[in-house]
Design a protein around this motif. Structure first.
Motif, PDB file in Angstrom:
ATOM      1  N   LEU A 138       2.166 -16.534   6.231  1.00 20.50           N
ATOM      2  CA  LEU A 138       1.889 -16.153   7.522  1.00 20.50           C
ATOM      3  C   LEU A 138       0.972 -15.557   7.901  1.00 20.50           C
ATOM      4  O   LEU A 138       0.341 -16.278   9.146  1.00 20.50           O
ATOM      5  N   ASN A 139       0.785 -14.584   7.343  1.00 18.12           N
ATOM      6  CA  ASN A 139      -0.526 -13.383   8.091  1.00 18.12           C
ATOM      7  C   ASN A 139      -1.025 -12.873   6.847  1.00 18.12           C
ATOM      8  O   ASN A 139      -2.339 -12.241   7.109  1.00 18.12           O
ATOM      9  N   GLY A 140      -0.771 -12.869   5.287  1.00 14.18           N
ATOM     10  CA  GLY A 140      -1.645 -12.590   4.623  1.00 14.18           C
ATOM     11  C   GLY A 140      -1.440 -11.264   4.391  1.00 14.18           C
ATOM     12  O   GLY A 140      -2.118 -10.553   3.380  1.00 14.18           O
ATOM     13  N   GLU A 141      -0.667 -10.852   4.851  1.00  8.90           N
ATOM     14  CA  GLU A 141      -0.136  -9.036   4.735  1.00  8.90           C
ATOM     15  C   GLU A 141       0.556  -9.376   3.272  1.00  8.90           C
ATOM     16  O   GLU A 141       1.745 -10.049   3.078  1.00  8.90           O
ATOM     17  N   GLN A 142      -0.317  -8.141   2.034  1.00  6.56           N
ATOM     18  CA  GLN A 142       0.327  -8.121   1.022  1.00  6.56           C
ATOM     19  C   GLN A 142       1.786  -6.951   0.756  1.00  6.56           C
ATOM     20  O   GLN A 142       1.785  -5.706   1.936  1.00  6.56           O
ATOM     21  N   LEU A 143       2.623  -7.598   0.797  1.00 10.61           N
ATOM     22  CA  LEU A 143       3.864  -6.740   1.080  1.00 10.61           C
ATOM     23  C   LEU A 143       4.790  -7.078  -0.562  1.00 10.61           C
ATOM     24  O   LEU A 143       4.399  -7.159  -1.766  1.00 10.61           O
ATOM     25  N   VAL A 144       5.754  -5.832  -0.700  1.00  8.26           N
ATOM     26  CA  VAL A 144       6.488  -5.573  -1.813  1.00  8.26           C
ATOM     27  C   VAL A 144       8.092  -5.056  -2.040  1.00  8.26           C
ATOM     28  O   VAL A 144       8.487  -4.564  -0.310  1.00  8.26           O
ATOM     29  N   LEU A 145       8.835  -5.897  -2.520  1.00  9.95           N
ATOM     30  CA  LEU A 145      10.701  -5.698  -2.226  1.00  9.95           C
ATOM     31  C   LEU A 145      10.590  -3.964  -3.053  1.00  9.95           C
ATOM     32  O   LEU A 145       9.859  -3.596  -4.219  1.00  9.95           O
ATOM     33  N   ALA A 167       0.574  -1.718  -0.195  1.00 12.73           N
ATOM     34  CA  ALA A 167       0.090  -0.319  -0.541  1.00 12.73           C
ATOM     35  C   ALA A 167       1.160   1.027  -0.067  1.00 12.73           C
ATOM     36  O   ALA A 167       0.300   2.023  -0.317  1.00 12.73           O
ATOM     37  N   LEU A 168       2.895   1.241   0.735  1.00 12.07           N
ATOM     38  CA  LEU A 168       3.291   2.244   1.010  1.00 12.07           C
ATOM     39  C   LEU A 168       3.175   3.396  -1.041  1.00 12.07           C
ATOM     40  O   LEU A 168       3.228   3.807  -0.932  1.00 12.07           O
ATOM     41  N   PHE A 169       3.538   2.376  -2.193  1.00  9.50           N
ATOM     42  CA  PHE A 169       3.562   2.190  -2.722  1.00  9.50           C
ATOM     43  C   PHE A 169       2.688   2.240  -4.115  1.00  9.50           C
ATOM     44  O   PHE A 169       2.681   3.513  -4.572  1.00  9.50           O
ATOM     45  N   HIS A 210      -1.632   3.858 -11.393  1.00  6.20           N
ATOM     46  CA  HIS A 210      -1.352   4.150 -12.371  1.00  6.20           C
ATOM     47  C   HIS A 210      -0.343   3.571 -13.214  1.00  6.20           C
ATOM     48  O   HIS A 210       0.167   4.301 -13.997  1.00  6.20           O
ATOM     49  N   THR A 211       0.861   3.846 -12.012  1.00 10.33           N
ATOM     50  CA  THR A 211       2.326   3.499 -12.748  1.00 10.33           C
ATOM     51  C   THR A 211       2.681   2.423 -13.459  1.00 10.33           C
ATOM     52  O   THR A 211       1.730   1.778 -13.130  1.00 10.33           O
ATOM     53  N   ASP A 212       4.127   2.375 -14.268  1.00  9.46           N
ATOM     54  CA  ASP A 212       4.698   1.417 -14.869  1.00  9.46           C
ATOM     55  C   ASP A 212       5.125   0.432 -13.103  1.00  9.46           C
ATOM     56  O   ASP A 212       4.679  -0.429 -13.328  1.00  9.46           O
ATOM     57  N   ILE A 213       5.479   1.401 -12.699  1.00 13.13           N
ATOM     58  CA  ILE A 213       6.324   0.578 -11.365  1.00 13.13           C
ATOM     59  C   ILE A 213       5.286   0.195 -10.414  1.00 13.13           C
ATOM     60  O   ILE A 213       5.434  -1.485 -10.222  1.00 13.13           O
ATOM     61  N   VAL A 214       3.836   0.371 -10.195  1.00 19.95           N
ATOM     62  CA  VAL A 214       2.819  -0.121  -9.352  1.00 19.95           C
ATOM     63  C   VAL A 214       2.067  -1.807 -10.188  1.00 19.95           C
ATOM     64  O   VAL A 214       1.646  -2.251 -10.642  1.00 19.95           O
ATOM     65  N   GLU A 215       1.994  -1.210 -11.707  1.00 21.75           N
ATOM     66  CA  GLU A 215       1.130  -1.784 -12.496  1.00 21.75           C
ATOM     67  C   GLU A 215       1.967  -3.107 -13.031  1.00 21.75           C
ATOM     68  O   GLU A 215       1.322  -4.424 -13.340  1.00 21.75           O
ATOM     69  N   LYS A 216       3.301  -2.715 -13.279  1.00 21.79           N
ATOM     70  CA  LYS A 216       4.156  -3.618 -14.014  1.00 21.79           C
ATOM     71  C   LYS A 216       5.297  -4.105 -13.789  1.00 21.79           C
ATOM     72  O   LYS A 216       5.741  -5.062 -14.073  1.00 21.79           O
ATOM     73  N   GLU A 217       5.798  -3.593 -12.525  1.00 13.37           N
ATOM     74  CA  GLU A 217       7.353  -4.421 -12.459  1.00 13.37           C
ATOM     75  C   GLU A 217       7.634  -4.168 -10.568  1.00 13.37           C
ATOM     76  O   GLU A 217       8.817  -5.155 -10.359  1.00 13.37           O
ATOM     77  N   MET A 218       6.005  -3.730 -10.546  1.00 16.38           N
ATOM     78  CA  MET A 218       7.481  -4.190  -8.605  1.00 16.38           C
ATOM     79  C   MET A 218       7.006  -5.927  -8.100  1.00 16.38           C
ATOM     80  O   MET A 218       5.788  -6.727  -8.629  1.00 16.38           O
ATOM     81  N   TYR A 219       7.359  -6.548  -6.914  1.00 17.79           N
ATOM     82  CA  TYR A 219       7.630  -7.665  -6.924  1.00 17.79           C
ATOM     83  C   TYR A 219       6.946  -7.784  -6.089  1.00 17.79           C
ATOM     84  O   TYR A 219       7.497  -7.585  -4.363  1.00 17.79           O
ATOM     85  N   ALA A 220       5.622  -7.208  -5.963  1.00 26.01           N
ATOM     86  CA  ALA A 220       4.601  -7.891  -4.798  1.00 26.01           C
ATOM     87  C   ALA A 220       4.577  -9.473  -4.189  1.00 26.01           C
ATOM     88  O   ALA A 220       4.560 -10.091  -5.716  1.00 26.01           O
ATOM     89  N   PHE A 221       4.353  -9.617  -3.294  1.00 31.59           N
ATOM     90  CA  PHE A 221       3.415 -10.923  -2.750  1.00 31.59           C
ATOM     91  C   PHE A 221       2.822 -10.693  -1.736  1.00 31.59           C
ATOM     92  O   PHE A 221       2.490  -9.627  -0.800  1.00 31.59           O
ATOM     93  N   GLU A 222       2.011 -11.601  -0.716  1.00 30.87           N
ATOM     94  CA  GLU A 222       1.401 -12.004   0.053  1.00 30.87           C
ATOM     95  C   GLU A 222       2.628 -12.584   0.978  1.00 30.87           C
ATOM     96  O   GLU A 222       2.894 -14.110   1.314  1.00 30.87           O
ATOM     97  N   ASP A 223       2.310 -12.536   2.011  1.00 26.60           N
ATOM     98  CA  ASP A 223       3.011 -12.778   4.052  1.00 26.60           C
ATOM     99  C   ASP A 223       2.377 -14.523   3.919  1.00 26.60           C
ATOM    100  O   ASP A 223       1.099 -14.103   4.237  1.00 26.60           O
TER     101      ASP A 223
END
Length: 428
Positions: free
Chosen positions: A81-88, A57-59, A66-79
């Motif tokens: 253990l707790n289902g939290e949405q995280l990103v490198l 959510a921070l990014f 609607h930036t390329d970073i968020v739409e196409k480029e982030m390494y996003a994943f779900e934790d």
């Protein structure tokens, strides 16, 4: 036997020496790190370190949904253990702002901060563009006047001078304030709709979500259309014009040359007013080495009290590639001495002597693994050390060592030195 595990594509190793597969040696990184620390200390900046993993959510909120970073480029994943949405982290500013808000660093005070470390974007790897890349980021909070913007640019000009770089050009633009951008956006969408039939896939995707980025297209077929688009400069109010004029006046006062690029918008939604890029002609398509600008609304957007901000980021890999392209000498942090020894008593004496020399502030490599004096001298030469310190059992009895210069003028000269004077003679 299983196949050897390889590194991840676009995430590169930095080895002690350059190779075909790892062209950026760690010695260059160490040299650059040392220059950067001294440079930022000269401007009164303090280091901040933030995590590599942040909330997705921070990014989305900070960089822009609607930036390329968020739409196409982030390494996003779900934790798991707790289902939290995280990103490198794909960039450093949003995390720096998050930390400042969380720890109260912006409450009735200004901050000058810097950070360095890896960022991650899922892009097509090529020279100067990697999936794990490294940046130096610099951020200043609480300064709303144009001198803060200008100092950011002057800081980079000073860094290029320290590094001996000459092939860098400055492009400058202003994005105005929110109301001005909204009026321009409306006119821009109307213009782009008239040319919708020639827009490429990216242009059509951005038409209603991020039309400013359409102007930043690299597609040769769209350049004439982009040049004819309504210019944000025509929508600026008095305050925005005065701020931009102030930035230019400060740069003019110290002789910083620049060109105005009305299509320079940057790829992150948080920018307002001043934006800038330092570019080179020597790295092909990856021309931008450092870039930044003002982001006065980001702190409030991420939950803090309104606080102006301005900053920039440097791509370290690209800068090292540019140093190599320009033939800038990057001195290696070579040892002062390589300790050559042979004989049972000499081995123990050398072990203790190496520690004493290091305690005296010298960089010393102690030969390990035995071998003849000839084989040890080959390794001493290969180490890049300035001197070989040679000890045999006879030297142990006499409490002396033979000191032989390995590099520079007088190479091959050997003298006998009392152990008590050895550190001083090497330093001298």
């Amino acid at each position: 036997m299983s196949k050897t595990i390889q590194g991840i594509r676009g995430m590169n190793d930095a080895l002690p020496i350059a190779t075909k597969d790892a062209p950026l040696p760690s010695t260059a990184w160490l040299y650059f790190d040392g220059v950067v620390r001294d440079w930022l200390a000269a401007y009164g900046y303090n280091q901040i370190r933030t995590p590599i993993v942040e909330s997705t959510a921070l990014f989305v909120r900070g960089v822009g949904e609607h930036t390329d970073i968020v739409e196409k480029e982030m390494y996003a994943f779900e934790d798991s253990l707790n289902g939290e949405q995280l990103v490198l982290r794909p960039e450093g500013t949003a995390g720096c702002v998050r930390a400042c808000i969380e720890h109260g660093l912006l409450y009735n005070q200004t901050q000058r901060l810097w950070y360095t470390g890896p960022m991650f974007r899922h892009e097509r790897p090529q020279k100067g563009r990697y999936r794990q890349f490294h940046q130096v980021g610099v951020e200043a909070f609480g300064f709303e006047t144009p001198d803060a913007d200008a100092e950011m640019i002057v800081m980079l000009a000073d860094l290029w001078q320290r590094l001996g770089l000459t092939d860098l050009a400055l492009e400058l633009n202003t994005l105005g304030d929110a109301a001005e951008r909204a009026a321009h956006r409306e006119a821009l969408i109307a213009y782009l709709e008239q040319h919708a039939d020639i827009l490429d896939e990216d242009g059509k995707r951005r038409l209603y979500t991020n039309p400013l980025r359409v102007l930043d297209t690299k597609n040769p077929a769209l350049q004439v259309m982009a040049e004819g688009a309504p210019k944000l400069a025509d929508f600026l109010g008095e305050a925005s014009r005065a701020h931009f004029d102030g930035v230019k006046a400060y740069l003019d006062s110290v002789g910083i040359t620049y060109s105005i690029n009305h299509r320079l918008v940057r790829g992150l939604d948080y920018y307002n007013r001043t934006v800038f890029e330092w570019t080179t002609t020597k790295l092909g398509a990856q021309a931008t080495v450092a870039a930044g600008g003002r982001y006065d609304g980001l702190v409030e957007q991420l939950g803090g009290k309104p606080c102006p901000g301005v900053g920039f980021a440097i791509g370290i890999e690209r800068l090292i590639l540019l140093l190599e392209a320009e033939g800038v000498a990057m001195p290696a942090d070579a040892p002062d001495a390589y300790l050559v020894h042979q004989g049972e008593a000499a081995d123990r004496a050398a072990f203790a002597l190496a520690r004493q020399l290091r305690a005296a502030g010298l960089k010393v490599v102690l030969h390990a693994g035995g071998g003849s004096f000839k084989s040890q001298f080959k390794k001493a030469d290969a180490s890049g050390a300035r001197f070989a310190v040679v000890i045999g059992d006879a030297e142990v009895e006499a409490r002396t060592a033979n000191l032989k210069r390995l590099v520079g003028e007088g190479g091959g000269e050997q003298i006998t030195v009392p152990l008590a004077e050895l550190a001083a003679r090497i330093r001298a």
